[in-house]
Design a protein around this motif. Sequence first.
Motif, PDB file in Angstrom:
ATOM      1  N   VAL A  95       0.840  -1.200   0.000  1.00 29.13           N
ATOM      2  CA  VAL A  95       0.000   0.000   0.000  1.00 29.13           C
ATOM      3  C   VAL A  95       0.873   1.247   0.000  1.00 29.13           C
ATOM      4  O   VAL A  95       0.654   2.187  -0.784  1.00 29.13           O
ATOM      5  CB  VAL A  95      -0.951   0.006   1.226  1.00 29.13           C
ATOM      6  N   LYS A 108      -6.717   6.752   3.103  1.00 31.60           N
ATOM      7  CA  LYS A 108      -6.385   7.565   1.938  1.00 31.60           C
ATOM      8  C   LYS A 108      -5.580   6.795   0.898  1.00 31.60           C
ATOM      9  O   LYS A 108      -5.889   6.838  -0.300  1.00 31.60           O
ATOM     10  CB  LYS A 108      -5.590   8.802   2.359  1.00 31.60           C
ATOM     11  N   ALA A 109      -4.540   6.118   1.341  1.00 31.72           N
ATOM     12  CA  ALA A 109      -3.650   5.443   0.400  1.00 31.72           C
ATOM     13  C   ALA A 109      -4.376   4.334  -0.349  1.00 31.72           C
ATOM     14  O   ALA A 109      -4.229   4.190  -1.572  1.00 31.72           O
ATOM     15  CB  ALA A 109      -2.438   4.875   1.138  1.00 31.72           C
ATOM     16  N   GLU A 110      -5.177   3.552   0.382  1.00 34.28           N
ATOM     17  CA  GLU A 110      -5.875   2.432  -0.247  1.00 34.28           C
ATOM     18  C   GLU A 110      -6.856   2.907  -1.320  1.00 34.28           C
ATOM     19  O   GLU A 110      -6.915   2.333  -2.427  1.00 34.28           O
ATOM     20  CB  GLU A 110      -6.619   1.621   0.818  1.00 34.28           C
ATOM     21  N   PHE A 137      -6.770   5.812  -2.843  1.00 32.13           N
ATOM     22  CA  PHE A 137      -5.998   6.445  -3.918  1.00 32.13           C
ATOM     23  C   PHE A 137      -5.554   5.381  -4.922  1.00 32.13           C
ATOM     24  O   PHE A 137      -5.614   5.587  -6.141  1.00 32.13           O
ATOM     25  CB  PHE A 137      -4.785   7.166  -3.334  1.00 32.13           C
ATOM     26  N   ILE A 138      -5.131   4.244  -4.416  1.00 35.79           N
ATOM     27  CA  ILE A 138      -4.725   3.134  -5.290  1.00 35.79           C
ATOM     28  C   ILE A 138      -5.912   2.646  -6.114  1.00 35.79           C
ATOM     29  O   ILE A 138      -5.794   2.405  -7.322  1.00 35.79           O
ATOM     30  CB  ILE A 138      -4.128   1.994  -4.444  1.00 35.79           C
ATOM     31  N   ALA A 147       1.065   3.563  -3.419  1.00 32.79           N
ATOM     32  CA  ALA A 147       0.513   4.917  -3.302  1.00 32.79           C
ATOM     33  C   ALA A 147       1.582   5.976  -3.566  1.00 32.79           C
ATOM     34  O   ALA A 147       1.307   7.009  -4.178  1.00 32.79           O
ATOM     35  CB  ALA A 147      -0.101   5.112  -1.917  1.00 32.79           C
ATOM     36  N   GLU A 148       2.802   5.705  -3.126  1.00 34.48           N
ATOM     37  CA  GLU A 148       3.874   6.711  -3.252  1.00 34.48           C
ATOM     38  C   GLU A 148       4.498   6.740  -4.639  1.00 34.48           C
ATOM     39  O   GLU A 148       4.766   7.817  -5.184  1.00 34.48           O
ATOM     40  CB  GLU A 148       4.953   6.432  -2.212  1.00 34.48           C
TER      41      GLU A 148
END
Length: 215
Positions: free
Chosen positions: A17, A99-101, A103-104, A21-22
């Motif tokens: 994750v 947020k990251a999940e 966003f992916i 995401a990064e």
Amino acid sequence: MPVEGRSMRENILAAAVQLFAEYGYHAAPLRDIARLAGIQAASIYHHYPNKQSLLVEIMETYMKRLNSQLEMLLRTYDDPRERLREAIANHIRLHTSNKAEFFIIDTELRSLEGEQRAHIVELRDIYDRLLQGMLQDGMERGVFRPSDTKVTSYAVIAMCTQVSSWFHPGGRLSVQQVIDIYYQIIHQGLLLHPEGTRSPEESVHILPPSSALGD
């Protein structure tokens, strides 16, 4: 880094994750995911057969969570306004706390292959249909103004999803205050007979301006 008390599979997924995401799915090799999870690159195959399976699990887990919680609140509430409020709250809370999940999910659909892509697209379609059914029910019951349910649902989803791009915990507004504001805007826009005043529970107390909106 690995988190104590978390399984190795969970550590690997958390590392994926972070890197997806990064840097993006294609720019995050399995060896870097393994390194971040604290294991040798070859050991990752004891838990996941390939990088694609990591991407699928991330998307499937959080889309199912989004869908199941919307299904639950639609069973729990009958009034169209309450359903709308809870649907907005569910979407914003999940997107700001993961947020990251999400966003992916929003950016890496193109990276899925074959049947896996079709599976995730169907999960997204289920969410769209649930929201559209909720809006259509409100229109048929004379609460919401008649409009194209698909376009309306897309507008609601886009508005609520965007919160995660600017909201930061500890800013001027809490998540609940943001939910109240978004509900007020969307609710008043959908009502067949817009109200001149709001009930106390719908009132939104905006705090004085400051240097941070939560952004």
